[in-house]
Motif scaffolding. Structure first.
Motif, PDB file in Angstrom:
ATOM      1  N   GLY A 276       0.816  -1.218   0.000  1.00 39.36           N
ATOM      2  CA  GLY A 276       0.000   0.000   0.000  1.00 39.36           C
ATOM      3  C   GLY A 276       0.836   1.249   0.000  1.00 39.36           C
ATOM      4  O   GLY A 276       0.381   2.289   0.438  1.00 39.36           O
TER       5      GLY A 276
ATOM      6  N   SER B  81       0.853   7.756  -0.355  1.00 38.94           N
ATOM      7  CA  SER B  81       0.909   6.956   0.880  1.00 38.94           C
ATOM      8  C   SER B  81       2.104   7.348   1.734  1.00 38.94           C
ATOM      9  O   SER B  81       2.025   7.328   2.971  1.00 38.94           O
ATOM     10  N   ASP B 198      -6.122   6.727   3.425  1.00 39.97           N
ATOM     11  CA  ASP B 198      -5.347   6.371   2.249  1.00 39.97           C
ATOM     12  C   ASP B 198      -6.162   5.383   1.409  1.00 39.97           C
ATOM     13  O   ASP B 198      -6.208   4.193   1.718  1.00 39.97           O
ATOM     14  N   GLU B 199      -6.788   5.878   0.405  1.00 33.28           N
ATOM     15  CA  GLU B 199      -7.672   5.077  -0.453  1.00 33.28           C
ATOM     16  C   GLU B 199      -8.650   4.238   0.373  1.00 33.28           C
ATOM     17  O   GLU B 199      -8.707   3.024   0.221  1.00 33.28           O
TER      18      GLU B 199
HETATM   19 MG   LIG Z   1      -0.663   4.435  -1.899  1.00 34.41          MG
END
Ligand SMILES: [Mg+2]
Ligand SMILES: Nc1ncnc2c1ncn2[C@@H]1O[C@H](COP(=O)(O)OP(=O)(O)OP(=O)(O)O)[C@@H](O)[C@H]1O
Lengths: 276, 317
Positions: A276, B81, B198-199
């Motif tokens: 992520g 991120s 974050d998303e």
């Molecule tokens: Mg990201």
């Protein structure tokens, strides 16, 4: 005051979480117990058959108990050690480490919570193992002092935990192989501490390492307690207690300090991230 | 403000409306790729150091006001991120500063941690534990008493559409989207004053996306929270955010409310109709930022865009 309450709650959070994990992974717990029992038995059978192997008449019961104490310490050290390192390893795999590190708690609280569980878990695990292995052998506990044994074990736990915290740096920084590396650390500690033999049997150059290892005093102390009925205040036990106190007082702060350095390093280089 | 790291205030002051919630000042984060052991002489010395570094966040400066919802858009690998992680105290920046309600994220990390929470793309849970076990753990770390936390967990999960019988069963059996909802619940649970998302809605169905957006708005309206959100969903950015920052290769290349950005790009492209947020994104994250001279030279924005894309492909070969 409210801060103290907060740290107390957080300590309990780790205790409860680790207990939940043990519960949810009960199958592994069982496998691990069986593995340790099998290991302990194969070592203890050496004692039972020593007379057969060497052809010399010896005090078999004495030897069995001698080895059995070694296996118990091995298990106890493994479980308490794992209670710290394996959880960090798991947190790395699941990615929860970022959330644990993001929480408003000190690393001391984090580690104390995990360690308290590790000690309780380790004690129960080891006692269960001893009871089961005990069924297979005639164990002579007529010269045992259990109070001394528990005191020595608890005192030793403090140091084991300090070492465990420092070793947890390995899975923290090396997700893939860190855990294997921590097994090596554990094995080396046990080798130099004379699990199944007196430290004197080791080569001379290993002796300083042996005397620096808290496991040495735990093993010797347990033997004195369970085989020779030594009370806590006896000079021999006291000579094991003070080194344990010393390593205990030093090793936890040092362990947390080392962990803190590793944490900072990980935050600088981006090692905490998995995805992520 | 000189606050000792060790004596961080128990109750940080955050209810001052004039105060900026998040101040990011010339922030830079560089990742170094570790070199492989052996064969480090092979490659020619010229292109070495440059290539081994990634400037994930490059001199970013932005101030976010209290109660503001700011969106961050950018291509994959543009540094969104990384930026969020620095704000969450999970990464230490190489240079620059971030303060959250006046508290420095590096020096006063413990205080900052009380004020924030974060949702990442990956749900990140102990998969064998149930949502309840995972969330009660999180709640206790944030000083919530068990009983209160249990009620709150049920309420939030219920609102996000998680059925009560799922709350006690291992998380590993849940679908990705459901796990993501539990992750969102974890962040909402601690009622953060600054929420870093974050998303959060990647992988959620349209209805669940709406639920989350409603929740985010509510957290702002009722709880005065400040929200920083990254997303690849242009509609979401437009619908939810007061301001949008577009980030490319670690740098902020555009900042403003969605309408202003659209107007600006409409002007640059020379369109008569208003462009979409999608087009705004394409414009600012193009291989080469297209200027009015480029448009003149190539005839139109689209032709310039194609030319630059082709050029990049040639370069990469
Ligand atoms: Mg990201
Ligand atoms: N922990 C890390 N170690 C090394 N490099 C990293 C690390 N985290 C990010 N990077 C690099 O920094 C750059 C920015 O990554 P980042 O994850 O911030 O992008 P992103 O905008 O979130 O992308 P996405 O939209 O795919 O989530 C990338 O080139 C990435 O490879």
């Amino acid at each position: 005051m409210s801060s103290l309450m907060h740290q107390g709650r957080a300590t309990y959070a780790f205790f409860e979480r680790n207990w939940n994990l043990t519960r949810r992974y009960w199958g592994w717990e069982l496998v691990w117990l069986v593995y340790n029992i099998v290991n302990a038995m194969s070592v203890t059978y050496i004692g039972l058959s020593a007379q057969l192997i060497t052809g010399v008449k010896i005090n078999t019961n004495f030897f069995i108990l001698y080895l059995l104490i070694g296996t118990a310490v091995w298990s106890y050290l493994s479980v308490t050690f794992d209670g710290v390192t394996d959880i960090i390893n798991m947190e790395r795999w699941e990615g929860t480490i970022e959330y644990t590190f993001m929480a408003p708690i000190s690393r001391f609280t984090h580690m104390i919570g995990s360690c308290m569980y590790a000690v309780v878990h380790g004690l129960l695990f080891t006692i269960l193992q001893l009871l089961i292995v005990g069924v297979f052998f005639h164990i002579d506990l007529s010269h045992a002092n259990f109070v001394t044994a528990i005191v020595i074990l608890l005192l030793g736990s403090i140091s084991f935990i300090g070492f465990g915290i420092a070793t947890a740096v390995l899975p923290l920084l090396y997700t893939e192989k860190g855990m294997q590396m921590s097994f090596i650390v554990r094995a080396v500690i046990l080798l130099v501490s004379g699990v199944y033999y007196p430290v004197e049997a080791l080569p001379q150059w290993m002796h300083p390492i042996a005397y620096a290892s808290p496991a040495t005093y735990v093993i010797e102390g347990l033997r004195a307690a369970l085989m020779r009925n030594q009370p806590i205040w006896s000079p021999e036990i006291l000579s094991y207690i003070w080194p344990l106190l010393l390593t205990g007082i030093i090793s936890i702060p040092v362990g947390i300090y080392i962990f803190g350095i590793a944490e900072r390093y990980a935050k600088k280089t981006g090692k905490l991230k998995r995805n992520g | 403000m000189a606050i000792n790291v060790d004596i961080q205030p128990a109750v940080p002051v955050v209810n001052d409306d004039t105060k900026d919630a998040v101040v990011i000042d010339s922030l830079t984060k560089i990742f170094k790729k570790s070199r492989p052991l052996l064969r480090w002489h092979k490659k020619n010395a010229g292109q070495k150091e440059e290539k081994r570094e990634v400037r994930a966040v490059d001199n970013v400066t932005i101030t976010i006001k209290r109660r503001e919802i700011v969106g961050i858009l950018g291509s994959n690998g543009s540094g969104k991120s990384t930026l969020i992680r620095i704000l969450s105290t999970l990464l230490i920046p190489d240079s620059g500063h971030v303060s959250i309600f006046g508290y420095d994220v590096v020096k006063n990390d413990r205080t900052v941690q009380r004020l924030i929470n974060r949702v990442s793309v990956e749900a990140s849970f102990f998969k064998k534990l149930s949502p309840m076990e995972n969330l009660i753990y999180a709640a206790r770390l944030y000083n919530m008493p068990g009983d209160e936390a249990r009620l709150e967990i049920r309420r939030i999960l219920g609102r996000l559409g998680i059925k009560p019988d799922r709350i006690g069963a291992p998380l590993e059996n849940m679908s990705r989207g459901m796990q993501q909802k539990v992750a969102i619940a974890r962040a909402f649970l601690t009622a953060p004053i600054v929420l870093l998302l974050d998303e959060p809605t990647t992988g959620l169905d349209p209805r669940s996306k709406n639920d989350v957006q409603t929740f985010v708005r509510e957290l702002r309206d009722e709880h005065d929270a400040t929200i920083l959100i990254t997303t690849h969903d242009m509609d979401e950015a437009e619908a939810l955010c007061d301001r949008v920052a577009i980030i490319d290769q670690g740098r902020i290349v555009a900042l403003g409310d969605a309408l202003a950005l659209k107007r600006a790009v409409t002007g640059i492209m020379g369109r008569s109709e208003m462009v979409t947020m999608h087009e705004v994104f394409m414009h600012y994250t193009a291989a080469h930022l297209i200027t009015e001279t480029d448009i003149e030279r190539y005839g139109s924005w689209e032709k310039a865009f194609e030319a630059f894309e082709a050029q990049r492909e040639d370069d990469e070969e």
